[in-house]
Design a protein around this motif. Structure first.
Motif, mmCIF file in Angstrom:
data_model
loop_
_atom_site.group_PDB
_atom_site.id
_atom_site.type_symbol
_atom_site.label_atom_id
_atom_site.label_comp_id
_atom_site.label_asym_id
_atom_site.label_seq_id
_atom_site.Cartn_x
_atom_site.Cartn_y
_atom_site.Cartn_z
ATOM 1 N N UNK A 61 26.415 -6.247 15.219
ATOM 2 C CA UNK A 61 27.176 -6.080 13.999
ATOM 3 C C UNK A 61 26.036 -5.393 13.140
ATOM 4 N N UNK A 62 26.447 -4.265 12.442
ATOM 5 C CA UNK A 62 25.459 -3.581 11.659
ATOM 6 C C UNK A 62 25.491 -4.060 10.430
ATOM 7 N N UNK A 63 24.390 -4.531 9.629
ATOM 8 C CA UNK A 63 24.227 -4.992 8.354
ATOM 9 C C UNK A 63 23.424 -4.104 7.265
ATOM 10 N N UNK A 64 23.897 -3.722 6.434
ATOM 11 C CA UNK A 64 23.187 -2.677 5.414
ATOM 12 C C UNK A 64 23.159 -3.400 3.966
ATOM 13 N N UNK A 65 21.861 -3.378 3.784
ATOM 14 C CA UNK A 65 21.375 -4.189 2.320
ATOM 15 C C UNK A 65 20.828 -3.276 1.473
ATOM 16 N N UNK A 66 21.456 -3.231 0.305
ATOM 17 C CA UNK A 66 21.292 -2.362 -0.963
ATOM 18 C C UNK A 66 20.625 -3.480 -1.854
ATOM 19 N N UNK A 67 19.216 -3.259 -2.687
ATOM 20 C CA UNK A 67 18.799 -4.003 -3.543
ATOM 21 C C UNK A 67 17.484 -4.534 -3.194
ATOM 22 N N UNK A 68 17.142 -4.908 -1.942
ATOM 23 C CA UNK A 68 16.096 -5.261 -1.456
ATOM 24 C C UNK A 68 14.648 -4.601 -1.534
ATOM 25 N N UNK A 69 14.986 -3.256 -1.724
ATOM 26 C CA UNK A 69 13.932 -2.091 -2.112
ATOM 27 C C UNK A 69 13.292 -2.420 -3.225
ATOM 28 N N UNK A 70 13.991 -2.827 -4.415
ATOM 29 C CA UNK A 70 13.468 -2.784 -5.719
ATOM 30 C C UNK A 70 12.891 -4.014 -6.162
ATOM 31 N N UNK A 71 12.967 -4.906 -5.501
ATOM 32 C CA UNK A 71 12.437 -6.411 -5.834
ATOM 33 C C UNK A 71 10.712 -6.275 -6.042
ATOM 34 N N UNK A 72 10.309 -5.534 -5.257
ATOM 35 C CA UNK A 72 8.583 -5.296 -5.304
ATOM 36 C C UNK A 72 8.422 -3.963 -5.024
ATOM 37 N N UNK A 73 8.544 -2.790 -5.952
ATOM 38 C CA UNK A 73 8.261 -1.487 -5.439
ATOM 39 C C UNK A 73 7.028 -1.328 -5.033
ATOM 40 N N UNK A 74 6.737 -0.915 -3.814
ATOM 41 C CA UNK A 74 5.219 -0.784 -3.283
ATOM 42 C C UNK A 74 4.771 0.551 -3.632
ATOM 43 N N UNK A 75 3.764 0.752 -4.557
ATOM 44 C CA UNK A 75 3.225 2.195 -4.794
ATOM 45 C C UNK A 75 2.192 2.363 -3.795
ATOM 46 N N UNK A 76 1.425 1.475 -3.377
ATOM 47 C CA UNK A 76 0.353 1.937 -2.328
ATOM 48 C C UNK A 76 0.117 0.597 -1.779
ATOM 49 N N UNK A 77 -0.831 0.676 -0.589
ATOM 50 C CA UNK A 77 -1.363 -0.132 0.334
ATOM 51 C C UNK A 77 -2.650 -0.252 0.580
ATOM 52 N N UNK A 78 -3.251 -1.491 0.372
ATOM 53 C CA UNK A 78 -4.714 -1.866 0.410
ATOM 54 C C UNK A 78 -5.119 -1.799 1.932
ATOM 55 N N UNK A 79 -5.066 -1.012 2.824
ATOM 56 C CA UNK A 79 -5.084 -1.135 4.086
ATOM 57 C C UNK A 79 -6.490 -1.748 4.512
ATOM 58 N N UNK B 24 7.376 2.694 -1.911
ATOM 59 C CA UNK B 24 8.953 2.878 -2.852
ATOM 60 C C UNK B 24 9.492 4.288 -2.403
ATOM 61 N N UNK B 25 8.696 5.190 -2.449
ATOM 62 C CA UNK B 25 9.127 6.443 -2.283
ATOM 63 C C UNK B 25 9.860 6.851 -0.979
ATOM 64 N N UNK B 26 9.791 5.974 -0.039
ATOM 65 C CA UNK B 26 10.649 5.986 1.214
ATOM 66 C C UNK B 26 11.520 5.088 1.184
ATOM 67 N N UNK B 27 12.131 4.627 0.093
ATOM 68 C CA UNK B 27 13.184 3.518 0.142
ATOM 69 C C UNK B 27 14.386 4.022 0.649
ATOM 70 N N UNK B 28 15.010 3.178 1.256
ATOM 71 C CA UNK B 28 16.348 3.197 2.043
ATOM 72 C C UNK B 28 16.209 4.321 3.084
ATOM 73 N N UNK B 29 14.935 4.392 3.736
ATOM 74 C CA UNK B 29 15.065 5.509 4.888
ATOM 75 C C UNK B 29 14.455 4.555 5.857
ATOM 76 N N UNK B 30 15.554 4.647 6.917
ATOM 77 C CA UNK B 30 15.103 3.492 7.913
ATOM 78 C C UNK B 30 14.149 4.129 9.011
ATOM 79 N N UNK B 31 13.096 3.028 9.358
ATOM 80 C CA UNK B 31 12.201 3.398 9.983
ATOM 81 C C UNK B 31 12.520 3.202 11.504
#
Length: 383
Positions: free
Chosen positions: A281-299, A255-262
């Motif tokens: 056609x470039x498509x920009x989507x705002x709102x999808x980053x906040x549906x599941x704010x990912x705090x960490x990853x159980x790698x 979530x801390x990296x939201x809206x920063x394109x990889x």
């Protein structure tokens, strides 16, 4: 008392009363109003809502003059193109937790599903070589997704006029959300808001087709494997095709990296568009980053299970299955100006420099549009 004719009242003794009855018209239909048939055929998301006028001289929170976020553009030309693209600053959409609207949307979905089953029994439907079933998509899948689109995420759509009425085009979008719901919402946006109600063919990762139920559903709703051969065949066949180049790096970022394109990979989507000579056609989507704010990853656990990641969000796994319910963030999907590829020659697809430049161009367009949309955004969940 008995009425006789129009405008004359006959009393009980047979004498007539000279009083006249006036007919008062309660509802007037303007001469330029659409017919009942036209209104009936439209989906509620396509109905045009009147926008109240803003008095001159008054600056609203959504005007350019009220924008306070400082954005340092990568390229000044990008900002000029974004201004020319007509990116809206106003906000519309239904309020959050509108129970009446939610009940109506669910009822529409059930009615549509019943109609689908009735028509399915006649056997009058087609499935293409990729497994795409338009009858199932329009009768079952899209009505179910509209409940999320209209009532949960309250998605706003702009720039739909940049999608051609016919012929192939490659839509390229940012990817996020832990679960790729953004792909499904983009499909609904194109079908319900485009004047031709076009279907969007999604290019999905291998993992989607390796899952028993998800893979079958993806095929039936128009998705296919994200490989050059399938993508090029769809585009040459005149289909609208969509790709999310960030892949799992985008959908599984913190979530801390939201809206920063990889990274956009090696630009395979550009090569495909060049070979098929279709616009990007470039498509920009705002709102999808906040549906599941990912705090960490159980790698470690993800590697054991063969998954790209296992998210830890504020609600999952703490709340168990209830944590799988996405948060109702407010969405906005913007379709940018097409980037034409028809002016390139046949050898351009094999030139690494051309592919790299176009890939960087598309990525920059999406990133700068996201910055602009975020600077004009209201509340994340109640906007």
């Amino acid at each position: 008392m008995v009425r006789k004719g129009v405008g004359t009242v006959v009393k009980g003794n047979g004498a007539s009363d000279a009083r006249t009855a006036k007919v008062i018209q309660l509802y007037a239909t303007p001469p330029d109003a659409p017919s009942r048939e036209q209104v009936r055929r439209r989906h509620p998301s396509q109905q045009q809502k009147p926008t109240p006028p803003t008095p001159s001289g008054i600056v609203t929170p959504t005007d350019d003059a009220a924008t306070t976020a400082e954005i340092t553009p990568i390229n000044a030309d990008v900002v000029a193109r974004l201004d020319a693209s007509g990116l809206p600053v106003g906000r519309t959409g239904s309020p959050l937790f509108s129970l009446t609207g939610l009940r109506s949307a669910v009822a529409d979905s059930v009615i549509s599903g019943a109609g689908y089953l009735r028509e399915r029994l006649t056997g009058d439907y087609e499935v293409d070589d990729f497994g795409f079933d338009p009858h199932f998509t329009e009768g079952v899948f899209l009505p179910a997704m509209r409940v999320l689109f209209d009532k949960w995420f309250r998605v706003e759509v702009s720039g739909i006029e940049n999608i051609p009425d016919e012929g192939g085009a490659l839509l390229v979008a940012n990817h996020a959300g832990t679960i790729p719901i953004d792909a499904m919402m983009t499909s609904v946006a194109v079908h319900d808001h485009h004047p031709r109600a076009r279907f969007l063919r999604l290019l999905a990762a291998d993992l989607a087709f390796e899952s028993p139920f998800v893979g079958q559903l993806a095929r039936r709703t128009g998705s296919t494997l994200a490989c050059t051969a399938d993508a090029e065949r769809l585009l040459r066949g005149g289909e609208l095709t969509a790709v999310w180049p960030e892949g799992f790096k985008g959908v599984g970022k913190l979530y801390k990296d939201r809206y920063k394109l990889q990274r956009f990979g090696r630009g395979g989507f550009v090569t495909t568009a060049l070979r098929a000579a279709v616009p990007i056609i470039p498509v920009s989507i705002v709102g999808s980053e906040e549906i599941y704010p990912m705090l960490s990853d159980l790698k470690p656990l993800a590697r054991v299970l063969g998954l790209p990641y296992i998210p830890v969000t504020p609600t999952f796994p703490l709340l168990g299955p209830l944590g799988l319910v996405p948060l109702p963030s407010k969405w906005h999907i913007h379709f940018g100006k097409p980037i034409e590829t028809s002016q390139y020659d046949e050898q351009a697809a094999e030139d690494p420099m051309v592919v790299f430049d176009l890939t960087d161009h598309v990525r920059e367009e999406i990133q700068q549009t996201l910055f602009r949309m975020l600077s004009r955004r209201g509340s994340v969940y109640f906007g």
